[in-house]
Scaffold this motif. Structure first.
Motif, PDB file in Angstrom:
ATOM      1  N   LEU A 146       0.673  -1.430   0.205  1.00  0.00           N
ATOM      2  CA  LEU A 146      -0.307   0.180  -0.003  1.00  0.00           C
ATOM      3  C   LEU A 146       0.450   1.441  -0.276  1.00  0.00           C
ATOM      4  O   LEU A 146       0.478   2.491  -0.380  1.00  0.00           O
ATOM      5  CB  LEU A 146      -0.440  -0.581   1.441  1.00  0.00           C
ATOM      6  N   SER A 147       2.390   1.472   0.811  1.00  0.00           N
ATOM      7  CA  SER A 147       2.744   2.545   0.865  1.00  0.00           C
ATOM      8  C   SER A 147       3.575   2.248  -0.166  1.00  0.00           C
ATOM      9  O   SER A 147       4.174   4.026  -0.698  1.00  0.00           O
ATOM     10  CB  SER A 147       4.103   2.278   1.584  1.00  0.00           C
TER      11      SER A 147
ATOM     12  N   GLY B 289      -2.128  -0.653  -3.952  1.00  0.00           N
ATOM     13  CA  GLY B 289      -3.352  -1.048  -4.073  1.00  0.00           C
ATOM     14  C   GLY B 289      -4.499  -0.140  -4.501  1.00  0.00           C
ATOM     15  O   GLY B 289      -3.922   0.126  -5.729  1.00  0.00           O
TER      16      GLY B 289
ATOM     17  N   LEU C 185       1.159   4.922   6.423  1.00  0.00           N
ATOM     18  CA  LEU C 185       0.126   4.453   6.053  1.00  0.00           C
ATOM     19  C   LEU C 185      -1.431   5.842   6.766  1.00  0.00           C
ATOM     20  O   LEU C 185      -2.304   6.147   5.814  1.00  0.00           O
ATOM     21  CB  LEU C 185      -0.692   3.627   6.064  1.00  0.00           C
TER      22      LEU C 185
ATOM     23  N   GLY D  85      -6.668   2.010   1.933  1.00  0.00           N
ATOM     24  CA  GLY D  85      -5.955   1.365   1.103  1.00  0.00           C
ATOM     25  C   GLY D  85      -7.100   1.137  -0.036  1.00  0.00           C
ATOM     26  O   GLY D  85      -6.813   0.733  -1.155  1.00  0.00           O
TER      27      GLY D  85
END
Length: 603
Positions: A250-251, A255, A340, A369
């Motif tokens: 996700l970072s 996502g 996040l 996300g």
């Protein structure tokens, strides 16, 4: 006229006649010792004598064994260690998972959200790393003491023996209160987590289900309990690994919403919370206690010392592996959370209480996300985690009760163990306190647990300081009594200097907590309510200490180093064999690869 052999003085003189110094009939000390021991046992069976009535017998034995002061009778030693008849079925794997079960719960999954909102992402990483360095010294101190003294209750006993009884009573009672409160707290957290799927069913119904499940699990024998906790802890570990992989994806923008995140939230809203350096520093200090609380439970390896198969090997290994596992998990997860979830996200403070999974930064990160279904899965994992902590709380609390009863700080009936090695009285009393969890349906439950938690909010820090101080004084006594470190099955990697470091840093954490409790972040001045919510456990500690002093009328501030008991409960060590084992181990390791040597030293 001959003296009467029925008189106890007669037999004392008879035994005195067999002292090595005056009896050439024995060619060596070993034969003399054996004969006197046999004669003494026969004499005692026919004419029972107390040590007070017959000093000659004790003096003879002491004289005979004075040249072998480091060795104790193995049968007596085992009696000292096993006198509670606790089962001894826990291996390294069980000790590791028990500690993981007690440490990884709401502290990681939920409370880190409030910490992120208070201090910012940088505060999370800095505070947890600082606390972890202290914890490393604690784990090493605990490993050395527990391997040498695998007694019932572990560190509950060490502070009494190596520091001072009143200090030990106050710290142990505060630590016990933490686990007593933690059980109902985690059960309430579990019932609140269920509301993510269904908020129409009364919370007390879920509490009853979880309460019955935990009660049943703790009625099992200790090996079955260990296996149950192993399964629950493995689920936690797998969830952490899974979230780590997901967080990295996700970072990096993998996502559904796409877009690289990286360190975006470290710049906006910022690495620290607050517009001035003073406010940011106070936010940093405010998070220390949360960090310490999240690590609480890692000392469970020592609580389980009397129930492990081979304490000399299992405890140091379990302690070190637990430290690395939990520290790596926390630091990795917290770094990803800071990347996040922004610290100003209002959902971090939207929970109905400090144990509401709705404010979990892990759940919020997954929701941000845009991955459907995973927030529900994460809530299920949080549910398992809090139930696991509640399960460990019953175990830890009951064993602490046994230890305190064993040393006379609690009623003796709590020291009783059944045929299956379970301290049933202590377990039942712990479960009785767990009935507090049925306030879950009350609209006052958050307020109730805020003040219950305040009773022992600093207990983890007190406990760790006591462990380090016990290790420091133990080493000082070893030096004063001219004992060799070769006697120890395991030697702390951080040594006495490490224990001093951990003790001093934890003391500074207490000072920082005092400041932030009295002058809370965002407040206009001193706040009595905030102070007692965050620092109530300290005056309670003082009251317990003074009360114990008044009750026992023991005004000694510290046990004298020269009088310190370094033998009771001690694992017998053959120094010659010990040195030979160490030599063979060094030679074997020297032939192994660097990676093997590295892992052996640290893990």
């Amino acid at each position: 006229m001959p003296r009467n052999p029925l008189k106890k003085e007669y037999w004392a003189d008879v035994v005195d006649g067999f002292k090595p110094a005056t009896s050439p009939a024995f060619e060596n000390e070993k034969e003399s010792t054996t004969f006197v021991t046999e004669l003494t046992s026969k004499t005692d069976s026919a004419f029972p004598l107390s040590s007070k009535d017959s000093p000659g017998i004790n003096q003879t034995t002491n004289d005979i064994t004075s040249s072998d002061r480091f060795r104790r009778n193995e049968d007596t030693e085992q009696e000292d260690i096993n006198n509670t008849n606790l089962s001894k079925d826990l291996s390294v794997r069980h000790l590791l998972t028990l500690a993981v079960g007690g440490a990884i719960g709401t502290g990681l999954y939920v409370n880190t959200g409030a910490a992120l909102s208070t201090g910012g992402p940088a505060s999370l990483v800095i505070d947890w790393v600082i606390i972890s360095t202290c914890l490393f010294t604690v784990i090493n101190s605990l490993g050395e003491l527990s391997a040498a003294f695998p007694v019932v209750g572990g560190f509950n006993v060490y502070s009494m023996r190596f520091i001072e009884p009143s200090f030990a009573f106050a710290v142990n009672l505060n630590y016990l209160a933490q686990w007593l409160v933690l059980l109902p707290l985690e059960l309430v957290a579990a019932s609140i987590t269920i509301k993510y799927w269904n908020d129409k069913i009364n919370s007390d119904a879920w509490v009853a289900i979880f309460y019955a499940t935990i009660a049943l699990a703790n009625m099992l024998d200790v090996k079955s309990f260990g296996e149950t906790e192993f399964v629950l802890s493995m689920i936690k570990i797998l969830s952490i690994i899974g979230f780590t992989i997901l967080g990295i994806v996700l970072s990096c923008g993998g996502g559904p919403h796409g877009g690289y995140i990286g360190g975006k939230y470290w710049h906006d809203p910022g690495a620290f919370v607050g517009h001035s350096s003073g406010t940011q520093f106070k936010g940093l200090c405010s998070v220390f206690v949360t960090a310490a609380f999240s690590y609480s439970g890692i000392e469970m390896t020592a609580v389980s010392a009397a129930e492990s198969k081979n304490p000399r090997e299992t405890i140091p290994k379990a302690a070190k592996r637990t430290f690395w596992l939990i520290t790596a998990s926390y630091v990795t997860i917290l770094t990803l959370i800071g990347c996040l979830v922004p610290s100003n996200d209002p959902r971090l403070l939207n929970g109905s209480s400090s144990v509401d999974a709705a404010s979990s930064p892990l759940v919020i990160a997954i929701e941000n996300g845009g991955i459907k279904g995973l927030p529900s899965l994460m809530n299920a994992i949080i549910l398992i985690a809090v139930v696991s902590v509640a399960n460990s709380a019953v175990y830890a609390c009951s064993r602490c009760m046994v230890a305190m009863a064993h040393i006379g700080n609690l009623p003796k009936f709590l020291n009783r163990v059944d045929k299956r090695g379970r301290p049933m009285n202590a377990i039942l009393l712990t479960l009785f306190f767990g009935l507090l969890s049925f306030v879950a349906a009350s609209d006052k439950q958050a307020e109730v647990f805020t003040w219950l938690s305040a009773l022992s909010g600093l207990s983890t820090i007190f406990c760790w300081m006591a462990i380090n101080l016990s290790h420091i004084r133990f080493r000082q006594a070893m030096k004063v009594q001219e004992r060799s470190l070769d006697e120890l099955p395991f030697i702390s990697q951080t040594g006495v200097k490490g224990s001093w470091y951990g003790f001093i840093v934890l003391f500074l954490v207490l000072i920082a907590s005092f400041w932030t409790s009295l002058f809370p972040l965002g407040g206009s001045g001193a706040s009595a309510e905030s102070f007692f919510e965050g620092y109530l456990s300290f005056p309670i500690l003082i009251v317990c200490y003074v009360g114990h002093k008044l009750y026992t009328r023991n005004w000694t501030l510290m046990v004298k180093l020269e009088d310190m008991d370094l033998d009771t409960g001690r694992k017998q060590v053959d120094l010659t064999l010990r040195r030979e084992e160490m030599r063979i181990e060094r030679e074997t390791l020297a032939k192994r690869s660097f990676v093997t040597r590295f892992l052996h030293f640290w893990c």
